[in-house]
Design a protein around this motif. Structure first.
Motif, mmCIF file in Angstrom:
data_model
loop_
_atom_site.group_PDB
_atom_site.id
_atom_site.type_symbol
_atom_site.label_atom_id
_atom_site.label_comp_id
_atom_site.label_asym_id
_atom_site.label_seq_id
_atom_site.Cartn_x
_atom_site.Cartn_y
_atom_site.Cartn_z
ATOM 1 N N TYR A 101 0.869 -1.178 0.000
ATOM 2 C CA TYR A 101 0.000 0.000 0.000
ATOM 3 C C TYR A 101 0.899 1.219 0.000
ATOM 4 C CZ TYR A 101 -3.866 -3.036 1.216
ATOM 5 O OH TYR A 101 -4.824 -4.015 1.199
ATOM 6 N N LYS A 102 0.919 1.923 -1.096
ATOM 7 C CA LYS A 102 1.753 3.115 -1.191
ATOM 8 C C LYS A 102 0.856 4.316 -1.386
ATOM 9 C CE LYS A 102 5.268 5.574 -1.187
ATOM 10 N NZ LYS A 102 5.787 5.857 0.117
ATOM 11 N N ALA A 103 0.861 5.199 -0.410
ATOM 12 C CA ALA A 103 0.068 6.435 -0.502
ATOM 13 C C ALA A 103 -1.379 6.115 -0.870
ATOM 14 C CB ALA A 103 0.713 7.390 -1.509
ATOM 15 N N ASN A 104 -1.960 5.142 -0.171
ATOM 16 C CA ASN A 104 -3.288 4.638 -0.539
ATOM 17 C C ASN A 104 -4.428 5.598 -0.243
ATOM 18 O OD1 ASN A 104 -3.048 4.250 2.220
ATOM 19 N ND2 ASN A 104 -4.184 2.344 2.214
ATOM 20 N N THR A 105 -4.149 6.700 0.402
ATOM 21 C CA THR A 105 -5.193 7.696 0.616
ATOM 22 C C THR A 105 -5.019 8.910 -0.296
ATOM 23 O OG1 THR A 105 -3.946 8.709 2.417
ATOM 24 C CG2 THR A 105 -5.536 7.003 3.025
ATOM 25 N N ASN A 106 -4.058 8.842 -1.204
ATOM 26 C CA ASN A 106 -3.842 9.942 -2.146
ATOM 27 C C ASN A 106 -4.998 10.064 -3.141
ATOM 28 O OD1 ASN A 106 -1.345 10.121 -0.949
ATOM 29 N ND2 ASN A 106 -0.190 10.077 -2.858
ATOM 30 N N VAL A 107 -5.091 11.223 -3.746
ATOM 31 C CA VAL A 107 -6.005 11.431 -4.867
ATOM 32 C C VAL A 107 -5.272 11.095 -6.162
ATOM 33 C CG1 VAL A 107 -7.319 13.176 -6.142
ATOM 34 C CG2 VAL A 107 -7.324 13.187 -3.649
ATOM 35 N N GLU A 108 -3.999 11.459 -6.228
ATOM 36 C CA GLU A 108 -3.135 11.152 -7.369
ATOM 37 C C GLU A 108 -1.794 10.677 -6.813
ATOM 38 O OE1 GLU A 108 -4.191 14.100 -10.922
ATOM 39 O OE2 GLU A 108 -3.325 15.126 -9.195
ATOM 40 N N TRP A 109 -0.981 10.057 -7.682
ATOM 41 C CA TRP A 109 0.299 9.515 -7.252
ATOM 42 C C TRP A 109 1.424 10.099 -8.075
ATOM 43 C CZ3 TRP A 109 -4.306 7.278 -7.413
ATOM 44 C CH2 TRP A 109 -4.776 6.751 -6.222
ATOM 45 N N THR A 110 2.517 10.397 -7.387
ATOM 46 C CA THR A 110 3.695 10.901 -8.086
ATOM 47 C C THR A 110 4.433 9.727 -8.720
ATOM 48 O OG1 THR A 110 5.180 10.617 -6.198
ATOM 49 C CG2 THR A 110 3.959 12.718 -6.345
ATOM 50 N N TYR A 111 5.327 10.049 -9.615
ATOM 51 C CA TYR A 111 6.158 9.027 -10.242
ATOM 52 C C TYR A 111 6.913 8.242 -9.171
ATOM 53 C CZ TYR A 111 9.932 6.803 -12.765
ATOM 54 O OH TYR A 111 10.821 5.884 -13.252
ATOM 55 N N ASP A 112 7.499 8.946 -8.189
ATOM 56 C CA ASP A 112 8.285 8.278 -7.150
ATOM 57 C C ASP A 112 7.437 7.317 -6.329
ATOM 58 O OD1 ASP A 112 10.605 9.543 -7.937
ATOM 59 O OD2 ASP A 112 10.464 11.122 -6.412
ATOM 60 N N GLU A 113 6.200 7.686 -6.027
ATOM 61 C CA GLU A 113 5.321 6.799 -5.253
ATOM 62 C C GLU A 113 4.977 5.539 -6.048
ATOM 63 O OE1 GLU A 113 3.109 10.197 -2.541
ATOM 64 O OE2 GLU A 113 2.356 9.718 -4.541
ATOM 65 N N ALA A 155 -7.522 8.458 -11.861
ATOM 66 C CA ALA A 155 -6.201 8.321 -11.244
ATOM 67 C C ALA A 155 -6.053 6.938 -10.603
ATOM 68 C CB ALA A 155 -5.984 9.412 -10.196
ATOM 69 N N ARG A 156 -7.091 6.448 -9.948
ATOM 70 C CA ARG A 156 -7.040 5.112 -9.337
ATOM 71 C C ARG A 156 -6.883 4.037 -10.410
ATOM 72 N NH1 ARG A 156 -11.895 3.825 -6.702
ATOM 73 N NH2 ARG A 156 -10.814 2.205 -5.552
ATOM 74 N N ALA A 157 -7.592 4.180 -11.519
ATOM 75 C CA ALA A 157 -7.485 3.200 -12.605
ATOM 76 C C ALA A 157 -6.081 3.214 -13.199
ATOM 77 C CB ALA A 157 -8.529 3.488 -13.678
ATOM 78 N N TYR A 158 -5.506 4.400 -13.353
ATOM 79 C CA TYR A 158 -4.151 4.521 -13.899
ATOM 80 C C TYR A 158 -3.138 3.851 -12.970
ATOM 81 C CZ TYR A 158 0.083 6.702 -15.728
ATOM 82 O OH TYR A 158 1.335 6.915 -16.245
ATOM 83 N N PHE A 159 -3.263 4.114 -11.667
ATOM 84 C CA PHE A 159 -2.384 3.503 -10.681
ATOM 85 C C PHE A 159 -2.500 1.976 -10.748
ATOM 86 C CE2 PHE A 159 -1.602 1.793 -6.420
ATOM 87 C CZ PHE A 159 -0.369 2.341 -6.129
ATOM 88 N N SER A 160 -3.715 1.466 -10.818
ATOM 89 C CA SER A 160 -3.931 0.017 -10.887
ATOM 90 C C SER A 160 -3.331 -0.583 -12.152
ATOM 91 C CB SER A 160 -5.422 -0.308 -10.821
ATOM 92 O OG SER A 160 -5.917 -0.022 -9.545
#
Length: 186
Positions: A101-113, A155-160
């Protein structure tokens, strides 16, 4: 032992996992270097006991796939973490399971995350030559302005998608864990 005895005649669709997110500390310290150092030898020992006990109950448990984990279901990168031996099987019947779980409460994620998730998968793939699965990963639905729904769906779909592609590259089976919603339920 009781659980293994009860289910020993179930077929290969049943897989046992040794434990879930074990740590000796609470709160922010649960994933500290001190907790990982302290817990790792204990978890290595518990994984071996788990394999021995399940296998000793016989029937289908002698050849059932068993999943083992590291400290708090992390990627197993601690230098002292080793897999248990499975003396009941000439062929490997063990797999490694992790949660990320990396930054699972974010709205968007950075490249580093996102890269940290991908890197953890790479660490697993480089260390273990057995089947692996990402038994939990995910993120929460949060409000996000400027979207069609008002939430971070895209953003969640992109992260997934990134996590799934990284899993495929690393040879890890991904399993999404639905984390529910954020502070504002849908």
């Amino acid at each position: 032992r009781n659980i293994a005895e009860y289910f020993k005649d179930y077929d290969e669709h049943l897989i046992f996992e040794s434990m879930n997110e074990i740590t000796c500390m609470e709160g922010d310290d649960k994933n500290s270097a001190e907790a990982i150092d302290y817990d790792t030898p204990i978890i290595v020992n518990l994984n071996q006991i788990f394999v021995n006990v399940v296998r000793s109950t016989g029937s289908n448990n002698r050849h059932r796939w068993l999943a083992v984990v590291a400290h708090y279901a992390n990627s197993g990168n601690h230098k002292e973490f080793t897999l248990p031996t499975d003396s009941y099987n000439g062929d490997n019947r063990l797999m490694f399971a992790a949660h990320i779980y990396k930054a699972n409460t974010n709205v968007e994620w950075t490249y580093d995350e996102v890269y940290q998730v991908v890197n953890n998968l790479k660490i697993m793939a480089d260390k273990f030559d057995i089947p692996m699965f990402l038994g939990e990963y995910g993120n929460r639905t949060q409000k996000q302005g400027g979207t069609d729904t008002g939430y971070n769906d895209v953003a969640r779909a992109y992260f997934s998608e990134i996590v799934h592609r990284a899993c495929k590259t690393a040879g890890v089976v991904p399993v999404v864990w639905d984390q529910g919603h954020g502070e504002d339920p849908l």
